[in-house]
Enzyme design. Sequence first.
Site, PDB file in Angstrom:
ATOM      1  N   ARG A   1      16.488  20.145   8.990  1.00  9.57           N
ATOM      2  CA  ARG A   1      17.106  20.268   7.658  1.00  9.57           C
ATOM      3  C   ARG A   1      16.633  19.150   6.727  1.00  9.57           C
ATOM      4  O   ARG A   1      16.846  17.973   6.977  1.00  9.57           O
ATOM      5  CB  ARG A   1      18.640  20.302   7.770  1.00  9.57           C
ATOM      6  CG  ARG A   1      19.278  19.050   8.298  1.00  9.57           C
ATOM      7  CD  ARG A   1      20.764  19.255   8.636  1.00  9.57           C
ATOM      8  NE  ARG A   1      20.904  20.037   9.851  1.00  9.57           N
ATOM      9  CZ  ARG A   1      21.876  19.893  10.746  1.00  9.57           C
ATOM     10  NH1 ARG A   1      22.846  19.011  10.552  1.00  9.57           N
ATOM     11  NH2 ARG A   1      21.927  20.634  11.831  1.00  9.57           N
TER      12      ARG A   1
ATOM     13  N   ARG B   1      21.880  22.072  21.885  1.00  5.95           N
ATOM     14  CA  ARG B   1      22.297  20.744  21.415  1.00  5.95           C
ATOM     15  C   ARG B   1      23.764  20.517  21.676  1.00  5.95           C
ATOM     16  O   ARG B   1      24.549  21.451  21.611  1.00  5.95           O
ATOM     17  CB  ARG B   1      22.071  20.621  19.908  1.00  5.95           C
ATOM     18  CG  ARG B   1      20.638  20.672  19.587  1.00  5.95           C
ATOM     19  CD  ARG B   1      20.353  20.170  18.195  1.00  5.95           C
ATOM     20  NE  ARG B   1      18.921  20.083  18.110  1.00  5.95           N
ATOM     21  CZ  ARG B   1      18.194  20.451  17.070  1.00  5.95           C
ATOM     22  NH1 ARG B   1      18.799  20.871  15.987  1.00  5.95           N
ATOM     23  NH2 ARG B   1      16.891  20.360  17.104  1.00  5.95           N
TER      24      ARG B   1
ATOM     25  N   ASP C   1      21.636  33.962   9.449  1.00  5.65           N
ATOM     26  CA  ASP C   1      22.275  33.748  10.753  1.00  5.65           C
ATOM     27  C   ASP C   1      23.202  32.537  10.830  1.00  5.65           C
ATOM     28  O   ASP C   1      24.117  32.485  11.633  1.00  5.65           O
ATOM     29  CB  ASP C   1      21.194  33.603  11.845  1.00  5.65           C
ATOM     30  CG  ASP C   1      20.167  32.535  11.501  1.00  5.65           C
ATOM     31  OD1 ASP C   1      20.317  31.891  10.446  1.00  5.65           O
ATOM     32  OD2 ASP C   1      19.211  32.353  12.272  1.00  5.65           O
ATOM     33  N   HIS C   2      22.997  31.547   9.954  1.00  2.00           N
ATOM     34  CA  HIS C   2      23.738  30.289  10.115  1.00  2.00           C
ATOM     35  C   HIS C   2      25.100  30.263   9.419  1.00  2.00           C
ATOM     36  O   HIS C   2      25.893  29.373   9.675  1.00  2.00           O
ATOM     37  CB  HIS C   2      22.908  29.123   9.579  1.00  2.00           C
ATOM     38  CG  HIS C   2      21.883  28.603  10.539  1.00  2.00           C
ATOM     39  ND1 HIS C   2      20.827  29.349  10.975  1.00  2.00           N
ATOM     40  CD2 HIS C   2      21.762  27.397  11.146  1.00  2.00           C
ATOM     41  CE1 HIS C   2      20.091  28.635  11.804  1.00  2.00           C
ATOM     42  NE2 HIS C   2      20.631  27.445  11.930  1.00  2.00           N
TER      43      HIS C   2
ATOM     44  N   ASP D   1      13.264  25.483  10.730  1.00  3.28           N
ATOM     45  CA  ASP D   1      14.308  25.291  11.719  1.00  3.28           C
ATOM     46  C   ASP D   1      13.628  24.672  12.930  1.00  3.28           C
ATOM     47  O   ASP D   1      12.543  25.113  13.309  1.00  3.28           O
ATOM     48  CB  ASP D   1      14.950  26.630  12.104  1.00  3.28           C
ATOM     49  CG  ASP D   1      16.198  26.414  12.929  1.00  3.28           C
ATOM     50  OD1 ASP D   1      17.303  26.524  12.383  1.00  3.28           O
ATOM     51  OD2 ASP D   1      16.057  26.101  14.130  1.00  3.28           O
TER      52      ASP D   1
ATOM     53  N   SER E   1      17.621  18.382  13.929  1.00  9.36           N
ATOM     54  CA  SER E   1      17.280  19.501  13.054  1.00  9.36           C
ATOM     55  C   SER E   1      16.136  19.219  12.088  1.00  9.36           C
ATOM     56  O   SER E   1      15.784  18.081  11.805  1.00  9.36           O
ATOM     57  CB  SER E   1      18.543  19.838  12.278  1.00  9.36           C
ATOM     58  OG  SER E   1      18.250  20.342  11.023  1.00  9.36           O
TER      59      SER E   1
HETATM   60  C1  MIC Z   1      20.262  23.293  14.296  1.00 10.69           C
HETATM   61  O1  MIC Z   1      20.173  23.855  15.380  1.00 10.69           O
HETATM   62  O2  MIC Z   1      20.604  22.101  14.173  1.00 10.69           O
HETATM   63  C2  MIC Z   1      19.935  24.075  13.050  1.00 10.69           C
HETATM   64  C3  MIC Z   1      21.190  24.234  12.293  1.00 10.69           C
HETATM   65  O3  MIC Z   1      19.450  25.337  13.391  1.00 10.69           O
HETATM   66  C4  MIC Z   1      18.887  23.274  12.273  1.00 10.69           C
HETATM   67  C5  MIC Z   1      18.551  23.818  10.963  1.00 10.69           C
HETATM   68  C6  MIC Z   1      19.560  23.521   9.905  1.00 10.69           C
HETATM   69  O4  MIC Z   1      20.114  22.421   9.877  1.00 10.69           O
HETATM   70  O5  MIC Z   1      19.765  24.386   9.062  1.00 10.69           O
HETATM   71  C7  MIC Z   1      17.582  23.054  13.031  1.00 10.69           C
HETATM   72  O6  MIC Z   1      17.562  23.082  14.233  1.00 10.69           O
HETATM   73  O7  MIC Z   1      16.555  22.758  12.398  1.00 10.69           O
HETATM   74 FE1  SF4 Z   2      21.236  28.644  15.321  1.00 13.05          FE
HETATM   75 FE2  SF4 Z   2      20.047  26.233  15.518  1.00 13.05          FE
HETATM   76 FE3  SF4 Z   2      22.005  26.993  17.205  1.00 13.05          FE
HETATM   77 FE4  SF4 Z   2      19.674  28.142  17.357  1.00 13.05          FE
HETATM   78  S1  SF4 Z   2      20.087  25.970  17.728  1.00 13.05           S
HETATM   79  S2  SF4 Z   2      21.657  29.167  17.441  1.00 13.05           S
HETATM   80  S3  SF4 Z   2      19.048  28.232  15.219  1.00 13.05           S
HETATM   81  S4  SF4 Z   2      22.183  26.648  15.019  1.00 13.05           S
END
Ligand code: MIC
Ligand code: SF4
Length: 755
Positions: A645, A448, A95-96, A160, A643
Amino acid sequence: MAFDIEMIKKVYAEMPAKVEAARKMLGRPLTLSEKILFSHLHTDQKLEGFERGGSYVDFAPDRVAMQDATAQMALLQFMQAGRPKVAVPSTVHCDHLISAKVEAKQDLQVATTESKEVYDFLASVSNKYGLGFWKPGAGIIHQVVLENYAFPGGMMIGTDSHTVNAGGLGMLAIGVGGADACDVMAGLAWELKWPKLIGIKLTGKLNGWTAPKDVILKVAGILTVKGGTGAIVEYFGEGATSMSCTGKGTICNMGAEIGATTSTFGYDASMSRYLSSTGRADVAALADTVAEHLTADAEVYANPTKYFDQVIEIDLDTLEPHLNGPFTPDLATPISKMKEVAAANGWPTKVEVGLIGSCTNSSYEDISRAVSLAKQVAQKGLTTKAEYMITPGSEQVRYTIERDGFLDVFSQIGAKVFANACGPCIGMWERVGAEKKEKNTIVHSFNRNFAKRADGNPNTYAFVASPEIVTALAIAGDLTFNPLTYTLTNDKGEQVKLDAPSGDELPTKGFAVEDAGYQAPAEDGSKVVVAVDPASKRLQLLDPFAAWEGTDLTSLRLLIKAKGKCTTDHISMAGPWLKFRGHLDNISNNLLIGAVNFFNEKTDNVKSQINGNYDTVPNTQRAYKAAGIGTIVVGDENYGEGSSREHAAMEPRHLGVRVVLTKSFAGIHETNLKKQGMLALTFADKADYDKIQEDDSIDVTGLTSFAPGTPLTLILTHKDGSIDSIKANHTYNQQQIEWFKAGGALNIIRKQVAG
Ligand code: MIC
Ligand code: SF4
């Protein structure tokens, strides 16, 4: 029928006795969170009265979910663990990595070509080791999990931070780094500090323009981005039971934005309806048999202050819609105050784009309520002033809203529908003109809004709101428009008001989908070959990190003293960098490029103590590495917020940073650092942050007697020869100290699984 129904049956069969044993041992009624925690203790974990915020406890989660941007690292680690199959049901979701540029179909095609190597890798690893694989286009991990895997009273972890979304279905679902997922998939216990408990009582009922999103926007305003750290948030009250299951999901989802370990709600009729409508009447029927264990004991909600560490009450009857932002999700402004607050702060008030969807807010209910507003544009002779974009959360939702004519209504207001993916939420938005860095405002229903997050432009002011408010503001093109009281001028010059949104919780005709995008793994995957091209730019097999040298760390140089907010987006930026998530060396070229250097207020510009020159953070750090010089990163409050990550922990580790010393850490990031064998320390006296100077040489002493609860001492030798000695606290337990000594947790797992 639901996936993994046998596993769910087993959880429910064992739950009553486990809950009873815990109740008896504590001699008091239990919250829902405690019931789920106690019924998921690892078999080797002794039952005792754990200390909230103190005891480290071993758990056995029921399942694991991973999204493509984090799964690569998680699975690269899992492959090193030497197991033939995952020990618990696990899934991978693509999805990312899909950009939002033109529209769904075309963008998806581009992604499947561009990221073919990564998708093939994830698909073949899934096939080999027994993981369910959700193809690109199937949807966003958290929506797909809610639709297919989440179940009341279950415990899952996911790589995630928004894994917590599944709390909407009464789970304890927790975001973790890939190394944690690797442990659980390898059949090992998963460790968590026994959480504190925050109870949120929702009285009254949502009405008019107010949506579930406003509950969490309000909570974020109260608790701030740090307020939930180390705690589970448990919602209850008539306002909770009267709300939809997916609405509860939205609230839990954004619990990540207050740093909470997770959030949850007790099992109720809304969850049962949702389970049934998503093809899981069997799970609902099973849950009904243990319903009393899927919510707190009655005394708890009757007298919450006695059982929760903190209780907040929110009256939904009077709750106003909120807009949170810019640049941080906890800056909450009620819609009626936006006009004056925006003027006082000089925020640009013309709304350029409204975006709805994402993992947070793309339920059928959300979309149908947004549609009820979009319909009024034509009915009332209005025009939509801003651009409008939709990222559906799953193919099932997308297919159903198309069938029900919603996408047609949106297209009449000029909407663009992007792929069922993260897209603009994570910087995968190829927004035309963003490179000009113009000051502008967008509103979205994501979670976010850190600087640069959506389109890479540091001057994009992003405000988070419910899909309903986003739609109204996109129609008005104005951040200060309050649809509850203001009017708009229509094509006849009349003043018209938008009617409050309305919609259906669930599709009356039921959900439908042609190809949900699921691929089951091979029964016997032993013959499946997982190939990683050594010349690949996207994937790189991992080499184990070196073990601790057994001595104190001396003469470390300061790489950067980060000033102010330093989220994982600042430490390891997403957007264009997502493509390197499977290649540790390549992604390390984004190390801390978003962090602000305290000494010159610039980003990605730090002084090298080797030659006195200023250069980018990655270049500077690579030079230290080449010279064999260890370094230290200093941070402010809530360092690593956002995140899950683990790249934000692996990159500094890979490039030779030894210590991260901050005023405070965000929970997941602190664990990720420990797991990767780094030293994560906090100033015992926060004022000592001011003692760190640009040219310092730093020794970390006390490591040879590194022990739980004993602070370490740092000796700062400044350029003028003067010396400061400061204390640094840590939260390492004995096991975590072993991780540090071994050079990372994986080095230990590898031995355990092999031996
Ligand atoms: C996000 O919303 O910041 C992400 C991208 O989904 C991250 C995960 C990632 O950095 O791959 C998260 O929320 O953990
Ligand atoms: Fe994707 Fe993270 Fe955004 Fe949710 S918050 S849509 S998991 S990047």
